[in-house]
Design a protein around this motif. Sequence first.
Motif, PDB file in Angstrom:
ATOM      1  N   PHE A   1       0.207  -0.832  -0.031  1.00 60.90           N
ATOM      2  CA  PHE A   1      -0.144   0.095   0.362  1.00 60.90           C
ATOM      3  C   PHE A   1       0.535   1.164  -0.324  1.00 60.90           C
ATOM      4  N   PRO A   2       2.118   1.361   0.502  1.00 62.09           N
ATOM      5  CA  PRO A   2       3.243   1.965   0.112  1.00 62.09           C
ATOM      6  C   PRO A   2       2.662   3.066  -1.163  1.00 62.09           C
ATOM      7  N   LEU A   3       3.435   2.781  -2.210  1.00 61.51           N
ATOM      8  CA  LEU A   3       3.734   2.279  -3.437  1.00 61.51           C
ATOM      9  C   LEU A   3       1.985   3.166  -4.196  1.00 61.51           C
ATOM     10  N   SER A   4       1.063   2.868  -3.413  1.00 61.95           N
ATOM     11  CA  SER A   4      -0.204   2.723  -4.028  1.00 61.95           C
ATOM     12  C   SER A   4      -0.656   4.959  -3.811  1.00 61.95           C
ATOM     13  N   VAL A   5      -0.166   4.382  -1.715  1.00 56.51           N
ATOM     14  CA  VAL A   5      -0.323   6.082  -1.582  1.00 56.51           C
ATOM     15  C   VAL A   5       0.877   7.242  -2.758  1.00 56.51           C
ATOM     16  N   ALA A   6       1.797   7.125  -2.869  1.00 52.98           N
ATOM     17  CA  ALA A   6       2.832   8.143  -4.025  1.00 52.98           C
ATOM     18  C   ALA A   6       2.572   8.110  -4.632  1.00 52.98           C
ATOM     19  N   ALA A   7       1.394   6.238  -5.252  1.00 53.12           N
ATOM     20  CA  ALA A   7       1.025   6.541  -7.210  1.00 53.12           C
ATOM     21  C   ALA A   7       0.180   7.840  -6.654  1.00 53.12           C
TER      22      ALA A   7
END
Length: 127
Positions: A72-78
């Motif tokens: 989920f950190p990648l999704s937040v960064a996206a």
Amino acid sequence: MSVPPREFDVPYDTGALHGLPTGQLLAVGRPQPEQLEADYEEEDEQRRVYSRVGAVIGTIGAVASLFVGWMFPLSVAAIVFGVLGLRREEHGRILAFIGIGTGVAGLVFSGVWLGYYAIVFGALPTA
């Protein structure tokens, strides 16, 4: 012995024809039109960085979130890069929307996985 007047002491409007001393310095360093167009294209390409990064990170985050819940950190960064792309880039709107959409999808997939982990390991009561 008469001293000739200095140049700045002589009034400018003497009645003689002369050229105005303005604008000559601007023409010296002016780039050619081809150079201006190349600079504009390069600047336009540099402006699309946020939306491209958001789209790539969002795609990776959404695909990875299908298999594991901790991406989920990648999704937040996206989502963050997608919003920055929408605010700062004129021509990268499609990629910015892709970044935001895949980021939200990745968050949903991660949420499902994290809920599953919570049920399996006893943190949430089963129905």
